[in-house]
Write an enzyme that holds these catalytic residues in place. Structure first.
Site, PDB file in Angstrom:
ATOM      1  N   CYS B 107       0.815  -1.214   0.000  1.00  0.00           N
ATOM      2  CA  CYS B 107       0.000   0.000   0.000  1.00  0.00           C
ATOM      3  C   CYS B 107       0.850   1.266   0.000  1.00  0.00           C
ATOM      4  CB  CYS B 107      -0.951  -0.010   1.197  1.00  0.00           C
ATOM      5  SG  CYS B 107      -2.166  -1.340   1.103  1.00  0.00           S
ATOM      6  N   HIS B 234      -2.720   7.114   3.695  1.00  0.00           N
ATOM      7  CA  HIS B 234      -3.225   5.916   3.023  1.00  0.00           C
ATOM      8  C   HIS B 234      -4.496   5.463   3.735  1.00  0.00           C
ATOM      9  CE1 HIS B 234      -3.829   1.939   1.627  1.00  0.00           C
ATOM     10  NE2 HIS B 234      -3.448   1.382   2.757  1.00  0.00           N
ATOM     11  N   ASN B 264      -9.995   0.028   1.540  1.00  0.00           N
ATOM     12  CA  ASN B 264      -8.551   0.106   1.311  1.00  0.00           C
ATOM     13  C   ASN B 264      -8.271  -0.298  -0.136  1.00  0.00           C
ATOM     14  OD1 ASN B 264      -5.805  -0.326   1.133  1.00  0.00           O
ATOM     15  ND2 ASN B 264      -5.635  -1.401   3.089  1.00  0.00           N
TER      16      ASN B 264
END
Lengths: 76, 321
Positions: B107, B234, B264
């Site tokens: 990520c 994030h 996500n």
């Protein structure tokens, strides 16, 4: 409970104030698995004390949790 | 420096109610632990390449096509082991011939890609570069795992970088990056449908690494954290991002988020959020913006920029052929 713990539970963990009594279980106070980790991280950052997730989960009540924290902070 | 932004989401939306119909979980459980209410899922209709092309095309869709001279695609979920996604994306954008490659850093992939694309520009390899984060993370969890299925969605985001000077709006500060392979097992998937994640340890590492990297990135450009107008973390989980913001003493109103609507989305997360926030006015020209990410690897990073006025963007144009 000491004001320090009450303040963390209300302002940082956003737990409902009316449930934060000495004899409340962590479940009753609204702790979930992430709140246990959040508290452990906060205690390490603010007071430099190392209380593991499982130590926190094992306490029966908020009063006991407060005692555990106070004992660790006083270095006993 | 950043001079364009775009995003793409698959049209199919999976709500918490859709998940509770087939998994032993509740809307309240998902929302209280993750902040997520729905996510977009590509299914069999859209590949990672498709999502990357759509997001990239949006950055270029301002009239005349832009002369892009390099392309980096950050992804953990490429459509195949070999070849890489980026050359196919470049070709579909009409950019056959430019240097194009994939990069995997979980990520944090988008921040790693930003750093390498800025390096290509500094090295003289390219004057402009497209940086795309594209992932189909919804393919990773075990479909029966009620603790991880709700977390992930699919999507893509992209930015265009061009050569510029450090004092211009849009100029990236140093990109602070790090990794720690001792935590490799904390987030792992040996194949799609087999994700394993240790939520407690991930939370602990994520808040520590993102907070530290954010402080380093701000210090590197001489900012105090109180100077930060917009924190763009994030979008892993609202509990993590709120905790990071509190550690940095950045008020809620200065923190951008969209995890409630998209979940996500991996490497797509930051550029997707930048594109949405720039479009809806939450992110305005002049905002001192701090980006930070954490992911599998373990990997983490942070950087800064003052958000530019994208309507003033001037890029070399490509002649239509």
């Amino acid at each position: 409970m000491t004001g320090d713990l009450t303040s963390i539970l209300i302002h940082d963990l956003k737990l409902p104030a009316d449930r934060l009594t000495d004899d409340a279980s962590l479940d009753h106070a609204g702790f979930d698995s992430l709140a246990v980790v959040e508290l452990s991280v906060l205690l390490a950052d603010r007071y430099g004390i190392d209380i593991s997730d499982s130590d926190i989960k094992d306490v029966a009540t908020l009063g006991r949790l407060d005692l555990l924290i106070t004992t660790k902070r006083s270095g006993r | 420096m950043v001079c364009g932004v775009g995003a793409a989401l698959p049209p199919y939306i999976v709500s918490n109610a859709d998940l509770t119909a087939r998994l032993d979980t509740t809307d309240e459980w998902i929302r209280s632990r993750t902040g997520i209410t729905r996510r977009h899922v590509a299914g069999a209709d859209l590949s990672t390449t498709d999502l990357a092309v759509r997001a990239a095309a949006q950055t270029l869709d301002d009239g005349e096509p832009v002369m892009v001279e390099a392309l980096v695609v950050a992804t953990t979920t490429p459509d195949r082991c070999c070849p890489a996604t980026a050359p196919a994306v470049a070709t579909r954008l009409g950019l056959t011939g430019i240097p194009a490659y994939d990069l995997a850093a979980g990520c944090t992939g988008f921040l790693y890609a930003l750093a390498t694309a800025a390096g290509l520009i500094a090295a003289g390899t390219a004057r402009t570069a497209l940086v795309v984060g594209a992932d189909r993370l919804a393919t990773l969890p075990d479909p029966e795992d009620r603790t991880t299925v709700p977390l992930f969605g699919d999507g893509a985001g992209a930015v265009v970088l061009r050569r510029g000077s450090a004092d211009e709006a849009g100029a990236l500060g140093p990109v602070m990056l790090g990794s720690d392979g001792t935590g490799a097992d904390l987030i792992r998937a040996f194949r799609p449908g087999a994700l394993r994640m240790n939520g407690s340890d991930v939370f602990r590492h994520a808040v520590d690494r993102m907070s530290t990297a954010s402080r380093q990135a701000a210090t590197a450009v001489g900012w105090e954290l109180a100077d930060v107008d917009r924190l763009v973390p994030h979008q892993a989980n609202s509990r993590i991002t709120s905790f990071v913001a509190r550690q940095l003493d950045i008020p809620d109103g200065r923190q951008l988020g969209n995890v409630d609507e998209v979940g996500n989305t991996g490497a797509a997360s930051i550029p997707l959020l930048l594109a949405q926030a720039a479009s809806d006015g939450r992110l305005k020209p002049g905002h001192r913006t701090l980006l930070t990410a954490f992911g599998a690897g373990l990997s983490w990073g942070a950087t800064t920029l003052t958000w530019p006025d994208l309507s003033l963007t001037r890029l070399p144009k490509r002649s239509r052929t």
